[in-house]
Motif scaffolding. Sequence first.
Motif, mmCIF file in Angstrom:
data_model
loop_
_atom_site.group_PDB
_atom_site.id
_atom_site.type_symbol
_atom_site.label_atom_id
_atom_site.label_comp_id
_atom_site.label_asym_id
_atom_site.label_seq_id
_atom_site.Cartn_x
_atom_site.Cartn_y
_atom_site.Cartn_z
ATOM 1 N N ASN A 146 35.460 20.427 -8.614
ATOM 2 C CA ASN A 146 35.750 21.866 -8.643
ATOM 3 C C ASN A 146 36.757 22.228 -9.722
ATOM 4 N N GLY A 147 36.993 21.304 -10.651
ATOM 5 C CA GLY A 147 37.890 21.577 -11.766
ATOM 6 C C GLY A 147 39.363 21.544 -11.396
ATOM 7 N N VAL A 148 39.687 20.883 -10.290
ATOM 8 C CA VAL A 148 41.064 20.827 -9.808
ATOM 9 C C VAL A 148 41.581 19.394 -9.926
ATOM 10 N N LEU A 149 42.728 19.231 -10.573
ATOM 11 C CA LEU A 149 43.405 17.938 -10.606
ATOM 12 C C LEU A 149 44.485 17.945 -9.541
ATOM 13 N N TYR A 150 44.855 16.764 -9.055
ATOM 14 C CA TYR A 150 45.884 16.731 -8.010
ATOM 15 C C TYR A 150 47.170 17.395 -8.496
ATOM 16 N N ALA A 151 47.430 17.349 -9.783
ATOM 17 C CA ALA A 151 48.625 17.991 -10.350
ATOM 18 C C ALA A 151 48.627 19.496 -10.108
ATOM 19 N N ASP A 152 47.432 20.082 -9.977
ATOM 20 C CA ASP A 152 47.328 21.523 -9.718
ATOM 21 C C ASP A 152 47.789 21.884 -8.308
ATOM 22 N N ARG A 153 47.891 20.894 -7.428
ATOM 23 C CA ARG A 153 48.243 21.133 -6.026
ATOM 24 C C ARG A 153 49.689 20.752 -5.691
ATOM 25 N N LEU A 154 50.443 20.286 -6.668
ATOM 26 C CA LEU A 154 51.801 19.808 -6.412
ATOM 27 C C LEU A 154 52.771 20.941 -6.113
ATOM 28 N N ASP A 155 53.849 20.610 -5.403
ATOM 29 C CA ASP A 155 54.915 21.578 -5.165
ATOM 30 C C ASP A 155 55.702 21.773 -6.468
ATOM 31 N N ALA A 156 56.717 22.621 -6.431
ATOM 32 C CA ALA A 156 57.460 22.965 -7.652
ATOM 33 C C ALA A 156 58.083 21.747 -8.318
ATOM 34 N N LEU A 157 58.658 20.843 -7.543
ATOM 35 C CA LEU A 157 59.292 19.654 -8.110
ATOM 36 C C LEU A 157 58.251 18.749 -8.773
ATOM 37 N N GLY A 158 57.133 18.519 -8.092
ATOM 38 C CA GLY A 158 56.068 17.697 -8.657
ATOM 39 C C GLY A 158 55.460 18.328 -9.891
ATOM 40 N N THR A 159 55.285 19.656 -9.856
ATOM 41 C CA THR A 159 54.731 20.362 -11.006
ATOM 42 C C THR A 159 55.616 20.185 -12.228
ATOM 43 N N LYS A 160 56.919 20.286 -12.033
ATOM 44 C CA LYS A 160 57.857 20.103 -13.146
ATOM 45 C C LYS A 160 57.735 18.693 -13.715
ATOM 46 N N GLY A 161 57.638 17.693 -12.841
ATOM 47 C CA GLY A 161 57.517 16.306 -13.284
ATOM 48 C C GLY A 161 56.233 16.035 -14.042
ATOM 49 N N VAL A 162 55.126 16.562 -13.554
ATOM 50 C CA VAL A 162 53.847 16.319 -14.232
ATOM 51 C C VAL A 162 53.792 17.076 -15.559
ATOM 52 N N GLN A 163 54.379 18.257 -15.612
ATOM 53 C CA GLN A 163 54.409 19.001 -16.878
ATOM 54 C C GLN A 163 55.216 18.251 -17.930
ATOM 55 N N LYS A 164 56.314 17.618 -17.523
ATOM 56 C CA LYS A 164 57.104 16.802 -18.451
ATOM 57 C C LYS A 164 56.278 15.627 -18.963
ATOM 58 N N ALA A 165 55.546 14.977 -18.060
ATOM 59 C CA ALA A 165 54.718 13.825 -18.456
ATOM 60 C C ALA A 165 53.622 14.248 -19.424
ATOM 61 N N ILE A 166 53.005 15.382 -19.165
ATOM 62 C CA ILE A 166 51.945 15.881 -20.055
ATOM 63 C C ILE A 166 52.515 16.187 -21.432
ATOM 64 N N LYS A 167 53.658 16.830 -21.465
ATOM 65 C CA LYS A 167 54.301 17.149 -22.751
ATOM 66 C C LYS A 167 54.716 15.871 -23.480
ATOM 67 N N ARG A 168 55.343 14.942 -22.777
ATOM 68 C CA ARG A 168 55.821 13.686 -23.364
ATOM 69 C C ARG A 168 54.665 12.878 -23.972
ATOM 70 N N ASN A 169 53.523 12.892 -23.324
ATOM 71 C CA ASN A 169 52.369 12.112 -23.785
ATOM 72 C C ASN A 169 51.425 12.886 -24.705
ATOM 73 N N LYS A 170 51.770 14.151 -24.965
ATOM 74 C CA LYS A 170 50.948 15.016 -25.824
ATOM 75 C C LYS A 170 49.535 15.190 -25.268
ATOM 76 N N TRP A 171 49.467 15.307 -23.925
ATOM 77 C CA TRP A 171 48.204 15.587 -23.257
ATOM 78 C C TRP A 171 48.086 17.100 -23.093
ATOM 79 N N GLY A 172 47.119 17.541 -22.306
ATOM 80 C CA GLY A 172 46.961 18.962 -22.027
ATOM 81 C C GLY A 172 46.131 19.684 -23.073
#
Length: 187
Positions: A146-172
């Motif tokens: 359905n086009g949903v990654l588990y990162a899309d369901r994270l709480d605010a703290l998890g969302t912040k952490g996954v966004q940092k990882a995506i930025k650090r790895n130049k993903w997204g």
Amino acid sequence: MTVLPICITGEPVLHEVAEPVVGFDAELAQLVEDMFATMEAAPGVGLAAPQVGLGKRLFVYDWTDEDGTRTRGVAANPELWVTPPPIGIAEEEDEEGCLSIPGERFALMRSDRAILRAQDELGEHYELEASGWLARILQHEFDHLNGVLYADRLDALGTKGVQKAIKRNKWGVPGNSWLPGVDDLED
């Protein structure tokens, strides 16, 4: 068997609703075989067709529980029913990862029970009742369709952490993938 490249978050197919599987033929059988090989090489416990670049409603799973009971299967055109997730804060034991966000793990509350209705690689209909980690795996893979990654369901703290990882790895962004057994990435 061929190990397929796994798409990393940002690849459009990961963020779109997948199309139904219509042909249960030799081509689908080969795809299923390749998906199992890819999942095992990663290593993972589930893999959805969008993760290998195909917008099809198909996933594979392979889980052995703490009692040694192995549940392995193919889910084409699945339907999934879940109990309401528990209320509370996700803990360390609720951490899950995703082969499309390799090497990262974040806690996420999921329903403890699920019923999967799907077709296997031959088009035969089946039903599977799952609990615990198997229920989590089925929810995770179903979300991919359905086009949903588990990162899309994270709480605010998890969302912040996954966004940092995506930025650090130049993903997204489109065009990022990794090849299990070749690239030095882990789930």
